[in-house]
Write a protein that holds these residues in place. Structure first.
Motif, PDB file in Angstrom:
ATOM      1  N   GLN A 100      26.633  46.256  36.773  1.00  0.00           N
ATOM      2  CA  GLN A 100      26.415  44.909  36.135  1.00  0.00           C
ATOM      3  C   GLN A 100      27.473  44.883  34.900  1.00  0.00           C
ATOM      4  N   SER A 101      27.944  45.717  34.168  1.00  0.00           N
ATOM      5  CA  SER A 101      29.005  45.651  33.127  1.00  0.00           C
ATOM      6  C   SER A 101      30.327  45.274  33.595  1.00  0.00           C
ATOM      7  N   TRP A 102      30.601  45.753  34.894  1.00  0.00           N
ATOM      8  CA  TRP A 102      31.821  45.747  35.642  1.00  0.00           C
ATOM      9  C   TRP A 102      31.592  44.100  36.056  1.00  0.00           C
ATOM     10  N   ILE A 103      30.741  43.447  36.732  1.00  0.00           N
ATOM     11  CA  ILE A 103      30.435  42.205  37.216  1.00  0.00           C
ATOM     12  C   ILE A 103      30.681  41.291  36.019  1.00  0.00           C
ATOM     13  N   VAL A 104      29.936  41.518  34.995  1.00  0.00           N
ATOM     14  CA  VAL A 104      29.947  40.550  33.986  1.00  0.00           C
ATOM     15  C   VAL A 104      31.578  40.451  33.378  1.00  0.00           C
ATOM     16  N   ASP A 105      32.271  41.658  33.259  1.00  0.00           N
ATOM     17  CA  ASP A 105      33.546  41.442  32.869  1.00  0.00           C
ATOM     18  C   ASP A 105      34.443  40.595  33.795  1.00  0.00           C
ATOM     19  N   LEU A 106      34.244  40.742  35.208  1.00  0.00           N
ATOM     20  CA  LEU A 106      34.823  39.824  36.104  1.00  0.00           C
ATOM     21  C   LEU A 106      34.239  38.245  36.037  1.00  0.00           C
ATOM     22  N   LEU A 107      33.298  38.145  35.600  1.00  0.00           N
ATOM     23  CA  LEU A 107      32.816  36.615  35.665  1.00  0.00           C
ATOM     24  C   LEU A 107      33.234  35.940  34.462  1.00  0.00           C
ATOM     25  N   LEU A 108      33.271  36.684  33.265  1.00  0.00           N
ATOM     26  CA  LEU A 108      33.539  36.189  32.141  1.00  0.00           C
ATOM     27  C   LEU A 108      34.858  36.120  31.607  1.00  0.00           C
ATOM     28  N   ARG A 109      35.704  35.525  32.669  1.00  0.00           N
ATOM     29  CA  ARG A 109      37.212  35.272  32.490  1.00  0.00           C
ATOM     30  C   ARG A 109      37.715  33.849  32.502  1.00  0.00           C
ATOM     31  N   ASN A 110      38.535  33.467  31.984  1.00  0.00           N
ATOM     32  CA  ASN A 110      39.005  32.218  32.242  1.00  0.00           C
ATOM     33  C   ASN A 110      39.609  31.921  33.529  1.00  0.00           C
ATOM     34  N   PRO A 111      39.195  31.265  34.198  1.00  0.00           N
ATOM     35  CA  PRO A 111      39.622  31.107  35.633  1.00  0.00           C
ATOM     36  C   PRO A 111      41.157  30.455  35.779  1.00  0.00           C
ATOM     37  N   PHE A 112      41.425  29.858  34.758  1.00  0.00           N
ATOM     38  CA  PHE A 112      42.649  29.224  34.873  1.00  0.00           C
ATOM     39  C   PHE A 112      43.788  30.114  34.156  1.00  0.00           C
ATOM     40  N   LYS A 113      43.350  31.074  33.548  1.00  0.00           N
ATOM     41  CA  LYS A 113      44.575  32.140  33.151  1.00  0.00           C
ATOM     42  C   LYS A 113      44.346  33.511  33.608  1.00  0.00           C
ATOM     43  N   ARG A 114      43.099  33.851  33.928  1.00  0.00           N
ATOM     44  CA  ARG A 114      42.945  35.469  34.095  1.00  0.00           C
ATOM     45  C   ARG A 114      42.167  35.545  35.542  1.00  0.00           C
ATOM     46  N   VAL A 115      42.197  34.501  36.375  1.00  0.00           N
ATOM     47  CA  VAL A 115      41.649  34.659  37.731  1.00  0.00           C
ATOM     48  C   VAL A 115      42.797  34.138  38.737  1.00  0.00           C
ATOM     49  N   PRO A 116      43.313  35.101  39.519  1.00  0.00           N
ATOM     50  CA  PRO A 116      44.583  34.616  40.243  1.00  0.00           C
ATOM     51  C   PRO A 116      44.015  33.820  41.368  1.00  0.00           C
ATOM     52  N   HIS A 117      44.984  32.759  41.559  1.00  0.00           N
ATOM     53  CA  HIS A 117      44.457  31.542  42.624  1.00  0.00           C
ATOM     54  C   HIS A 117      44.015  32.107  43.961  1.00  0.00           C
ATOM     55  N   ARG A 118      44.414  33.234  44.529  1.00  0.00           N
ATOM     56  CA  ARG A 118      44.201  33.607  45.703  1.00  0.00           C
ATOM     57  C   ARG A 118      42.682  34.230  45.682  1.00  0.00           C
ATOM     58  N   VAL A 119      42.133  34.522  44.669  1.00  0.00           N
ATOM     59  CA  VAL A 119      40.702  34.930  44.559  1.00  0.00           C
ATOM     60  C   VAL A 119      39.838  34.234  43.797  1.00  0.00           C
ATOM     61  N   LEU A 120      40.258  32.961  43.548  1.00  0.00           N
ATOM     62  CA  LEU A 120      39.415  32.108  42.725  1.00  0.00           C
ATOM     63  C   LEU A 120      38.297  31.656  43.414  1.00  0.00           C
ATOM     64  N   HIS A 121      38.461  31.463  44.829  1.00  0.00           N
ATOM     65  CA  HIS A 121      37.215  30.954  45.437  1.00  0.00           C
ATOM     66  C   HIS A 121      36.143  31.998  45.573  1.00  0.00           C
TER      67      HIS A 121
END
Length: 482
Positions: A100-121
């Motif tokens: 849960q703590s790991w998933i929350v860390d992945l989810l609460l990210r700025n999709p424009f700055k901290r989520v690579p385009h390749r894995v955005l979907h």
């Protein structure tokens, strides 16, 4: 010559030897090019139907559940021993809280700055999964509104709850729980990370110290690629030194000099000849050939490092900036600080030679030149170890392998804004052309993450005797060494 091939399994509740047995079958037992097929079967004396191998107890594994698989002599006169580094039993005690703590860390990210385009979907899908899971979890916890539920509504609610519970238990905890606990250095995870790395380093060091092997190849799948990368990084620190570099004379490391000049040339940096580098992209085939020469030179001068190749299959290292760091900038800083080794290694500036080196001079001389004997710094395993990465191109989540991807752009050396790549990325399942499109005669396959050495899988429409992904894996292993 004798060589060892060590394979690391991926995430999930793996069974000891299952990965190794299927891997050996794909790369040794069924490869008719390795042994003269006219030779009689060494077990029966009759005509052979496959290459022979035998399972033997070996205390270097430190487990009674594991065996060393040893082969007959191949056409080049080599013997090969296969080992499995089994670490699933060390990843125990995983709970929903870890995941849960790991998933929350992945989810609460700025999709424009901290989520690579390749894995955005995939990140969007993760949000949807989290929302559905939260809905059924809260629905079961909250009191009823007093209305009498219909039979259909009760059945759908119950089935939905069971599906979510099964998904959380069998997928998120048992599989992705390994990822959650290994990639994030939170206090509850530190012991697990340390124990897994410690046992892996110890196994490879025992193989090196045994003196039995001229060459070791490390192969890893899925999460095992991150484990193996960490193990190699730690292991090199104790095997990067020459016994006494002061006894070497100037000019005795020509292969090391050529290797460093290849890196400088690709980065557009000054060369040892005084000229400026071209800045052209590195020829990875030429770089890997030079790595082999530099390793042979290092070994001849007393170096203990014998790991010639690192082969990653379906590797999440492709998404290191998403999984292993806070952002792309954070990943590059860790690499520049030599916390995370790159291929080629990150060079440093020598104020005396006026050049960037991946090595340093231990003599302390103020008159040193690029031709003086030098030692690789601690984050340079990929000065000598060739890195080949097999990945399956993903499309629309359902085809290929979302977990994998090209690794060279992420783990190449960032030099003055130029990424110098020394990793050979190979697109398989399906085969990719140089422009990144699916090669003629190949097609996309569904969920190929577990198929990298599956001989009955493949994207070739004409069904060749050896599927493309198996041929590329065998090529990377290069069992028939001269």
């Amino acid at each position: 010559m004798k060589q060892a091939i060590v394979i690391l399994h991926g995430m999930g509740e793996q069974i000891p030897m299952q990965t190794l047995n299927s891997f050996v079958d794909a790369v040794w037992t069924t490869d008719k090019s390795l042994v003269n097929q006219s030779k009689p079967d060494p077990n029966t004396g009759a005509d052979r139907s496959q290459n022979a191998s035998w399972s033997k107890p070996d205390n270097r594994n430190n487990s009674s559940e594991l065996r060393r698989i040893t082969t007959e002599r191949d056409e080049a006169g080599n013997y090969t021993d296969f080992y499995e580094y089994y670490w699933a039993h060390l990843m125990h005690g995983t709970t929903w809280e870890h995941v849960q703590s790991w998933i929350v860390d992945l989810l609460l990210r700025n999709p424009f700055k901290r989520v690579p385009h390749r894995v955005l979907h995939a990140w969007v899908v993760l949000w949807l999964i989290a929302a559905v899971t939260a809905y059924f979890t809260l629905k079961g916890m909250l009191p009823s509104d007093g209305a009498k539920p219909t039979t259909t509504r009760a059945i759908l609610s119950g089935v939905g709850g069971l599906i979510v519970a099964s998904f959380v238990s069998n997928v998120l905890i048992k599989r992705f729980g390994d990822v959650a606990r290994y990639v994030k250095a939170l206090p509850p995870n530190v012991d697990r990370r340390q124990e897994i790395r410690h046992h892996g380093v110890a196994l490879l060091q025992r193989l090196i110290d045994s003196g039995d092997y001229d060459r070791i190849v490390v192969v890893a799948h899925s999460l095992g690629t991150i484990v193996a990368y960490d193990i190699l990084s730690m292991l090199f620190v104790d095997n990067n030194q020459l016994d006494d570099p002061t006894i070497l004379s100037r000019g005795q490391q020509p292969e090391r000099e050529k290797l460093e000049d290849m890196i400088r040339d690709a980065a557009g940096l000054p060369l040892s000849t005084g000229a400026n580098g071209s800045g052209r992209p590195m020829d990875v085939t030429a770089y890997q050939a030079q790595q082999a020469k530099a390793l042979a030179e290092f070994r001849a001068q007393g170096g203990s490092w014998i790991i010639s190749d690192f082969i990653t299959l379906g590797s999440p290292l492709a998404h290191a900036e998403f999984l292993m760091s806070e952002s792309h900038a954070d990943l590059r800083k860790r690499q520049a600080d030599r916390l995370l080794p790159t291929c080629p290694p990150m060079p440093e500036y020598d104020g005396t030679t006026k050049l960037r080196h991946i090595t340093y001079d231990r003599s302390g001389s103020r008159n040193r030149t690029p031709q003086d004997p030098r030692t690789s710094h601690h984050a340079a395993p990929f000065a000598y170890t060739r890195w080949t990465n097999l990945y399956s191109d993903e499309k629309l989540l359902l085809t290929g392998d979302l977990i994998s991807g090209p690794v060279a752009p992420t783990f190449g050396a960032d030099l003055n804004g130029t990424t110098v790549c020394g990793i050979r990325d190979v697109g398989v399942l399906p085969a990719l052309s140089q422009d990144g499109t699916v090669a003629a005669g190949h097609r996309r396959t569904f969920f190929s993450h577990n198929n990298y050495w599956a001989s009955d899988k493949g994207s070739d429409t004409d069904h060749p005797e050896v599927p493309h992904h198996i041929a590329e894996l065998r090529r990377a292993l290069a069992i028939l060494q001269p």
